[in-house]
Design an enzyme around this catalytic site. Structure first.
Site, PDB file in Angstrom:
ATOM      1  N   ASP A  38       0.847  -1.187   0.000  1.00  0.00           N
ATOM      2  CA  ASP A  38       0.000   0.000   0.000  1.00  0.00           C
ATOM      3  C   ASP A  38       0.885   1.241   0.000  1.00  0.00           C
ATOM      4  OD1 ASP A  38       0.822   0.498   2.655  1.00  0.00           O
ATOM      5  OD2 ASP A  38      -0.974  -0.409   3.511  1.00  0.00           O
ATOM      6  N   SER A  39       0.280   2.397  -0.036  1.00  0.00           N
ATOM      7  CA  SER A  39       1.062   3.628  -0.166  1.00  0.00           C
ATOM      8  C   SER A  39       1.991   3.850   1.020  1.00  0.00           C
ATOM      9  CB  SER A  39       0.140   4.831  -0.362  1.00  0.00           C
ATOM     10  OG  SER A  39      -0.750   4.952   0.725  1.00  0.00           O
TER      11      SER A  39
END
Length: 80
Positions: A38-39
């Site tokens: 994920d980011s």
């Protein structure tokens, strides 16, 4: 630093960060589709790369670092 040294170090960092078996990490590993980073994971990984290679990775450059090979190429081209 030689490209192979960078590759080995990037593989180790990615394997440690995502708790992967480094022998199963290849150059075409895609951070988004293969390990579903994920980011936040990705930002942390970029920060680790900056520390490990004593370099700065801009946000624009980071967006293009999708695979191990992209990352190695970027670091190799932007060594101090």
């Amino acid at each position: 630093m030689e490209k192979q040294e960078i590759y080995d170090k990037v593989v180790t960092i990615v394997a440690d960060h995502f708790e992967l078996d480094s022998s199963k990490v290849s150059g075409d590993l895609n951070f988004l589709s293969d390990i579903e980073a994920d980011s936040i994971d990705f930002v942390e990984l970029v920060l680790e790369m900056e520390d490990a290679f004593d370099t700065q990775i801009s946000d624009e450059a980071a967006e293009k670092l999708i695979t191990i090979n992209n990352t190695v190429d970027y670091i190799f081209a932007n060594q101090k």
